[in-house]
Enzyme design. Structure first.
Site, PDB file in Angstrom:
ATOM      1  N   ARG A  60       0.816  -1.217   0.000  1.00  0.00           N
ATOM      2  CA  ARG A  60       0.000   0.000   0.000  1.00  0.00           C
ATOM      3  C   ARG A  60       0.851   1.269   0.000  1.00  0.00           C
ATOM      4  O   ARG A  60       0.361   2.341  -0.325  1.00  0.00           O
ATOM      5  CB  ARG A  60      -0.939  -0.028   1.211  1.00  0.00           C
ATOM      6  CG  ARG A  60      -2.339   0.469   0.879  1.00  0.00           C
ATOM      7  CD  ARG A  60      -3.348   0.142   1.956  1.00  0.00           C
ATOM      8  NE  ARG A  60      -2.813   0.257   3.272  1.00  0.00           N
ATOM      9  CZ  ARG A  60      -3.012  -0.632   4.264  1.00  0.00           C
ATOM     10  NH1 ARG A  60      -3.777  -1.692   4.061  1.00  0.00           N
ATOM     11  NH2 ARG A  60      -2.485  -0.460   5.446  1.00  0.00           N
ATOM     12  N   TYR A 114     -14.297  22.785 -11.940  1.00  0.00           N
ATOM     13  CA  TYR A 114     -14.685  21.517 -12.583  1.00  0.00           C
ATOM     14  C   TYR A 114     -15.950  20.991 -11.882  1.00  0.00           C
ATOM     15  O   TYR A 114     -15.973  20.881 -10.645  1.00  0.00           O
ATOM     16  CB  TYR A 114     -13.506  20.563 -12.411  1.00  0.00           C
ATOM     17  CG  TYR A 114     -13.653  19.177 -12.938  1.00  0.00           C
ATOM     18  CD1 TYR A 114     -13.853  18.928 -14.292  1.00  0.00           C
ATOM     19  CD2 TYR A 114     -13.542  18.079 -12.079  1.00  0.00           C
ATOM     20  CE1 TYR A 114     -13.945  17.631 -14.770  1.00  0.00           C
ATOM     21  CE2 TYR A 114     -13.624  16.780 -12.553  1.00  0.00           C
ATOM     22  CZ  TYR A 114     -13.835  16.567 -13.904  1.00  0.00           C
ATOM     23  OH  TYR A 114     -13.925  15.284 -14.376  1.00  0.00           O
ATOM     24  N   ASP A 186      -6.395  23.546  -8.714  1.00  0.00           N
ATOM     25  CA  ASP A 186      -6.464  22.498  -9.734  1.00  0.00           C
ATOM     26  C   ASP A 186      -5.690  23.030 -10.941  1.00  0.00           C
ATOM     27  O   ASP A 186      -6.151  23.924 -11.642  1.00  0.00           O
ATOM     28  CB  ASP A 186      -7.940  22.231 -10.085  1.00  0.00           C
ATOM     29  CG  ASP A 186      -8.102  21.105 -11.102  1.00  0.00           C
ATOM     30  OD1 ASP A 186      -7.146  20.837 -11.853  1.00  0.00           O
ATOM     31  OD2 ASP A 186      -9.201  20.520 -11.146  1.00  0.00           O
ATOM     32  N   LYS A 211      -5.180  13.585 -17.863  1.00  0.00           N
ATOM     33  CA  LYS A 211      -5.195  14.456 -19.042  1.00  0.00           C
ATOM     34  C   LYS A 211      -3.809  14.506 -19.699  1.00  0.00           C
ATOM     35  O   LYS A 211      -3.461  13.625 -20.447  1.00  0.00           O
ATOM     36  CB  LYS A 211      -5.700  15.846 -18.642  1.00  0.00           C
ATOM     37  CG  LYS A 211      -7.007  15.804 -17.813  1.00  0.00           C
ATOM     38  CD  LYS A 211      -8.188  15.351 -18.644  1.00  0.00           C
ATOM     39  CE  LYS A 211      -9.431  15.007 -17.847  1.00  0.00           C
ATOM     40  NZ  LYS A 211      -9.932  16.000 -16.922  1.00  0.00           N
TER      41      LYS A 211
HETATM   42  C1  LIG Z   1     -10.758  15.806 -15.784  1.00  0.00           C
HETATM   43  C2  LIG Z   1     -10.514  16.832 -14.737  1.00  0.00           C
HETATM   44  C3  LIG Z   1     -10.456  16.477 -13.401  1.00  0.00           C
HETATM   45  C4  LIG Z   1     -10.746  15.091 -12.914  1.00  0.00           C
HETATM   46  O1  LIG Z   1      -9.835  14.140 -13.341  1.00  0.00           O
HETATM   47  P1  LIG Z   1     -10.281  12.605 -13.414  1.00  0.00           P
HETATM   48  O2  LIG Z   1      -8.999  11.881 -13.512  1.00  0.00           O
HETATM   49  O3  LIG Z   1     -11.156  12.493 -14.619  1.00  0.00           O
HETATM   50  O4  LIG Z   1     -11.021  12.293 -12.154  1.00  0.00           O
HETATM   51  C5  LIG Z   1     -10.206  17.462 -12.486  1.00  0.00           C
HETATM   52  N1  LIG Z   1     -10.013  18.738 -12.861  1.00  0.00           N
HETATM   53  C6  LIG Z   1     -10.056  19.114 -14.136  1.00  0.00           C
HETATM   54  C7  LIG Z   1      -9.835  20.537 -14.495  1.00  0.00           C
HETATM   55  C8  LIG Z   1     -10.332  18.180 -15.120  1.00  0.00           C
HETATM   56  O5  LIG Z   1     -10.430  18.559 -16.385  1.00  0.00           O
END
Ligand SMILES: *Cc1c(COP(=O)(O)O)cnc(C)c1O
Length: 400
Positions: A60, A114, A186, A211
């Protein structure tokens, strides 16, 4: 391979995490699958192994595959002591928020966040007794008034989801600090190649590795990076939640990371070319692309950011939901779907009213009939081919 912390990002992205003891004699760390880690003898087992990457303990707590990814991300993030991995970007956001907030606290969340982050605040955080209030990220003068003595954290996101506003991050973070609140951001859009939150006053930076880092639309993962004290808080919270990412996924993320610099450069250049062209089209009411000179947010982007990406939006002039659908459905080179950051281009329709509570949609200067948007995630295809595809979709958008 030794650390190259003083080199440029393009070099650090190639060298990061490749410690000789995790890789030698191959280039990449092997996929270390393992739940049990064996000890030499009972004294070794009792020996007290530090709770830190690089020390075997139990599955873990990861293995060299995950540690190499964490270290590579940390080396890209000036000001970071360490990086905690989560199984998705949303997991990273929720995990970071739960690490710094407790019952009775108030969280300020940017209104262009988001949407699933908004949903997590309203469900998960609310159930833990944490109250979330939304604020207009462009109203710097009104921001200090948003705080009360229970406000303990601010969640920023820039550019904003769907509508791509760029706020004055250093100013907002400085106000938060002055009020005794932590600022989290973020930073998925820019990645550390395009923006360094910790050197601009933020305390915690979060990224959906799904992403740009994954880059190939085949991976879900997230990361949280911070200085030593906050990193340790997030690390302990994630361990209490039992969170670990699989070594197979970590190896995929590492593979994606190594080419992120050139992919982002390419998709940014194509996005800028398309944004410039869209800006001249009569069907387009507004292009929302911070890299585009003259577009909303460009000045702050140019001041604070060192790069962009392929994700931007535009609003269709005199449009309704049917025409918006006709445009999307006529596209041949763009997939229709969520997510972004992959090598293939995507288009999604949006109208963000239901995802806004502290700001108005459409914003000032945009009429009701111009409020339907298209978000494009530009991949690695040829720019002229993508442009021709958009042009033919505009023709098919016209009624009849
Ligand atoms: C896609 C996204 C997320 C979430 O990511 P996941 O891996 O899909 O959970 C968070 N913030 C932004 C700006 C995003 O585009």
């Amino acid at each position: 391979m030794s650390s190259h912390k003083d080199c440029k990002p393009a070099t650090r992205i190639v060298s990061g995490g490749r410690r000789k003891e995790w890789t030698w004699p191959v280039v990449n760390p092997p996929v270390w699958r393992g739940s049990t880690h064996l000890y030499e003898n009972s004294q070794d087992l009792r020996g007290g192994h530090p709770n830190a990457d690089g020390h075997f303990h139990y599955g873990r707590r990861g293995s060299p595959t995950q540690w190499a990814l964490s270290e590579a991300l940390t080396e890209l993030e000036p000001g970071a002591y360490g990086t905690v991995l989560f199984p998705s970007g949303l997991g990273a956001i929720s995990g970071a928020l739960l690490s710094v907030l407790k019952a009775g606290d108030v969280l300020l969340m940017t209104d262009n966040v988001y949407e699933p982050s908004r949903d997590a605040a309203r469900t998960l955080l609310a159930d833990f007794g944490i109250e979330t209030r939304f604020f207009d990220p462009l109203d710097l003068d009104g921001f200090p008034d948003q705080f009360c003595d229970r406000t303990k954290a601010v969640l920023l996101e820039a550019p904003g989801s769907l509508t791509l506003e760029v706020c004055d991050i250093p100013a907002l973070a400085a106000i938060a600090r002055d009020k005794g609140a932590l600022s989290l951001i973020d930073n998925t859009w820019a990645s550390p190649l395009g923006f360094n939150p910790l050197v601009h006053g933020c305390d915690i930076t979060i990224m959906a590795l799904t992403k740009h880092v994954g880059g190939h639309s085949d991976l879900m993962m997230g990361s949280v990076a911070a200085g030593e004290e906050l990193y340790n808080r997030v690390r302990l919270k994630s361990q209490a939640l039992g969170i670990v990412v699989s070594p197979d996924d970590a190896a995929l993320a590492l593979r994606g990371l190594r080419s992120m610099h050139v992919r982002l450069k390419q998709s940014t250049a194509t996005a800028l070319k398309l944004a410039e062209w869209l800006n001249t089209r009569p069907e387009v009411a507004r292009v929302m692309c911070p890299m585009l000179p003259g577009a909303p947010g460009h000045d702050l982007w140019a001041r604070d950011f060192t790069g962009g990406c392929g994700l931007f939006s535009f609003l269709l002039r005199d449009c309704d939901v049917q025409a918006q659908s006709r445009f999307i459905d006529a596209l041949e080179l763009f997939g229709i779907g969520y997510s972004w950051g992959g090598y293939e281009s995507l288009a999604t329709p949006f109208e963000p009213s239901r995802a806004r509570s502290a700001t108005a949609w459409p914003p000032e200067g945009i009429s009701q009939s111009d409020r339907y948007g298209i978000r494009l995630a530009i991949g690695l295809e040829d720019a002229d081919d993508l442009l021709a595809d958009l042009a033919q979709a505009f023709e098919k958008m016209e009624p009849g």
